[in-house]
Write an enzyme that holds these catalytic residues in place. Structure first.
Site, short mmCIF file in Angstrom:
data_model
loop_
_atom_site.label_atom_id
_atom_site.label_comp_id
_atom_site.label_asym_id
_atom_site.label_seq_id
_atom_site.Cartn_x
_atom_site.Cartn_y
_atom_site.Cartn_z
N ARG A 106 0.88 -1.18 0.00
CA ARG A 106 0.00 0.00 0.00
C ARG A 106 0.91 1.22 0.00
O ARG A 106 1.69 1.41 0.95
CB ARG A 106 -0.90 -0.01 1.23
CG ARG A 106 -1.63 1.30 1.44
CD ARG A 106 -2.75 1.22 2.43
NE ARG A 106 -3.88 0.51 1.89
CZ ARG A 106 -5.13 0.59 2.37
NH1 ARG A 106 -5.39 1.36 3.42
NH2 ARG A 106 -6.10 -0.09 1.83
N HIS A 133 -7.18 1.05 -6.56
CA HIS A 133 -7.42 0.13 -5.44
C HIS A 133 -8.09 -1.13 -6.00
O HIS A 133 -9.27 -1.40 -5.76
CB HIS A 133 -8.31 0.81 -4.39
CG HIS A 133 -8.30 0.14 -3.05
ND1 HIS A 133 -7.52 -0.97 -2.76
CD2 HIS A 133 -8.99 0.42 -1.91
CE1 HIS A 133 -7.74 -1.32 -1.51
NE2 HIS A 133 -8.62 -0.51 -0.97
N GLN A 136 -10.10 -3.76 -3.78
CA GLN A 136 -11.41 -3.31 -3.32
C GLN A 136 -12.49 -3.62 -4.35
O GLN A 136 -13.60 -4.03 -4.02
CB GLN A 136 -11.37 -1.79 -3.06
CG GLN A 136 -12.67 -1.23 -2.52
CD GLN A 136 -13.00 -1.80 -1.15
OE1 GLN A 136 -12.15 -1.81 -0.26
NE2 GLN A 136 -14.21 -2.29 -0.97
N ASP A 223 -17.44 7.15 -1.43
CA ASP A 223 -16.18 7.00 -0.69
C ASP A 223 -15.91 8.35 -0.03
O ASP A 223 -16.55 9.35 -0.37
CB ASP A 223 -15.05 6.60 -1.68
CG ASP A 223 -13.73 6.26 -0.98
OD1 ASP A 223 -13.73 6.12 0.27
OD2 ASP A 223 -12.71 6.15 -1.66
N CYS A 262 -16.33 1.50 0.39
CA CYS A 262 -15.16 0.67 0.70
C CYS A 262 -14.78 0.73 2.18
O CYS A 262 -14.12 -0.18 2.68
CB CYS A 262 -13.98 1.07 -0.18
SG CYS A 262 -13.40 2.75 0.11
N ARG A 290 -13.69 -8.73 1.22
CA ARG A 290 -12.26 -8.47 1.00
C ARG A 290 -11.46 -9.73 1.32
O ARG A 290 -10.50 -10.07 0.64
CB ARG A 290 -11.77 -7.31 1.89
CG ARG A 290 -12.33 -5.94 1.54
CD ARG A 290 -11.87 -5.44 0.17
NE ARG A 290 -10.44 -5.43 0.01
CZ ARG A 290 -9.61 -4.46 0.44
NH1 ARG A 290 -10.12 -3.39 1.02
NH2 ARG A 290 -8.31 -4.54 0.25
N1 CP Z 1 -11.26 -0.37 2.17
C1 CP Z 1 -10.00 -0.47 2.59
O1 CP Z 1 -9.05 -0.67 1.81
O2 CP Z 1 -9.88 -0.36 3.95
P1 CP Z 1 -8.52 -0.19 4.75
O3 CP Z 1 -7.99 1.18 4.41
O4 CP Z 1 -8.94 -0.30 6.19
O5 CP Z 1 -7.55 -1.25 4.34
N1 NVA Z 2 -10.10 6.61 -1.28
C1 NVA Z 2 -9.69 6.15 0.03
C2 NVA Z 2 -9.89 4.68 0.15
C3 NVA Z 2 -9.52 4.10 1.47
C4 NVA Z 2 -9.67 2.61 1.51
C5 NVA Z 2 -8.25 6.51 0.28
O1 NVA Z 2 -7.41 6.39 -0.62
O2 NVA Z 2 -7.97 6.95 1.40
#
Ligand code: CP
Ligand code: NVA
Length: 304
Positions: A106, A133, A136, A223, A262, A290
């Site tokens: 990440r 992502h 997701q 989101d 998400c 997930r």
């Molecule tokens: N939706 C998602 O990716 O959640 P986290 O940021 O908690 O991993």
């Molecule tokens: N769009 C959000 C998603 C988190 C899972 C972010 O990037 O923070």
């Protein structure tokens, strides 16, 4: 099933058949788990997980997923790695490839993932970047398939910020031929190249009006207005109140429309409590999924 691609960074690496195949494998793994346990198809395999940003769902679902398939995950916070002292991503990729069978990362800059994938001899999975992502969206489409019993012929309405999750949602729509309507304020549209790619295989509508997007929609998605990489509080003024998913907007979609998010969510910002905690919301199944999609993906990428 096995995937042709070594890495999963955006979803564009997958064929439509592979994408739907992953969803179907996830549904099978979920049923198998509910009956007792999964087969240890990743016995003695190790996943290295690098996090530059916080995570709850991604971290836990990957770690639990590896364990349930007989393998093991190592959690690495990037600020506790030598990366934080200047070791290159190239050297990190080569080192981790000697200890693990797969790397999930990440990151902020998507280019870092590309460099990681180019230098790792093992598969690399995008666990979220500023741009995409993909994991997701696997879970989101699994949830849609479970709830609607099909994918073909449906319409998704994305309401709010045309962010990383939205970019991946466009790829998901393109892979399945689902129509997607994206309602964002001007200047917050999803990635132009992704829109161009998606338009080749599905209907993409861009609008500034959430009610245009929600018309005839089977799925409403929102989101946060401020992603982890974009925490400027002034952004909120551009989104509120117009882009909030509330009861009025849900009523303007199909009667049996479902609501996806998400998570993490900011209640009374991008979505009201009445919607996210209401009868049309499927966010907890979506979060659970997930786990199942992560497992299908790991099993398909980690070749024996
Ligand atoms: N939706 C998602 O990716 O959640 P986290 O940021 O908690 O991993
Ligand atoms: N769009 C959000 C998603 C988190 C899972 C972010 O990037 O923070």
């Amino acid at each position: 099933m096995k995937l042709k691609t070594k890495d999963l960074l955006t979803l564009a690496e997958l064929t439509p058949k592979e994408f739907v195949g992953l969803i179907d494998s996830s549904i099978k793994l979920k049923k198998e788990l509910k009956k007792g346990a999964n087969k240890p198809v990743l016995k003695n395999k190790t996943l290295a997980m690098i996090f530059q940003k916080p995570s709850t769902r991604t971290r836990v679902s990957f770690e639990v997923g590896m364990y349930q398939l007989g393998g093991h995950a190592v959690n690495l916070s990037s600020n506790e790695m030598q990366l934080s002292r200047g070791e290159s991503i190239e050297d990190t990729a080569k080192t981790l490839s000697r200890y693990s069978n797969c790397i999930m990362a990440r990151v902020y800059d998507h280019k870092l993932l590309e460099a990681l994938a180019a230098n790792a001899s093992v598969p690399v999975i995008n666990g979220l970047s500023d741009s995409f992502h993909p994991c997701q969206i696997l879970a989101d489409f699994m949830t849609i398939k479970e709830k609607k019993k099909k994918l073909k012929g449906l319409k998704i309405a994305w309401i709010g910020d045309g962010n990383n999750v939205c970019n991946s949602m466009l790829y998901g729509a393109a892979l399945t031929g689902i129509s997607i309507s994206v309602a964002t304020p001007k200047g917050f549209e999803p990635n132009k190249n992704v829109i161009k790619e998606a338009k080749k295989t599905c209907t993409v509508e861009l609008t500034t009006d959430p009610f245009v997007a929600s018309k005839n929609a089977d799925v409403i998605v929102s989101d946060t207005f401020s992603s982890i990489h974009n925490l400027d509080k002034k952004r909120l003024k551009k989104f509120l109140p117009k882009y909030q998913v509330n009861d009025k907007l849900m009523k303007s979609a199909k009667k049996d429309a479902i609501f996806l998010h998400c998570l993490p969510a900011k209640r009374e910002q991008e979505v009201t409590s009445s919607v996210i905690d209401g009868p049309q919301s499927v966010v907890w199944d979506e979060a659970e999924n997930r786990l199942h999609t992560q497992k299908a993906l790991l099993a398909a990428l980690i070749h024996a």
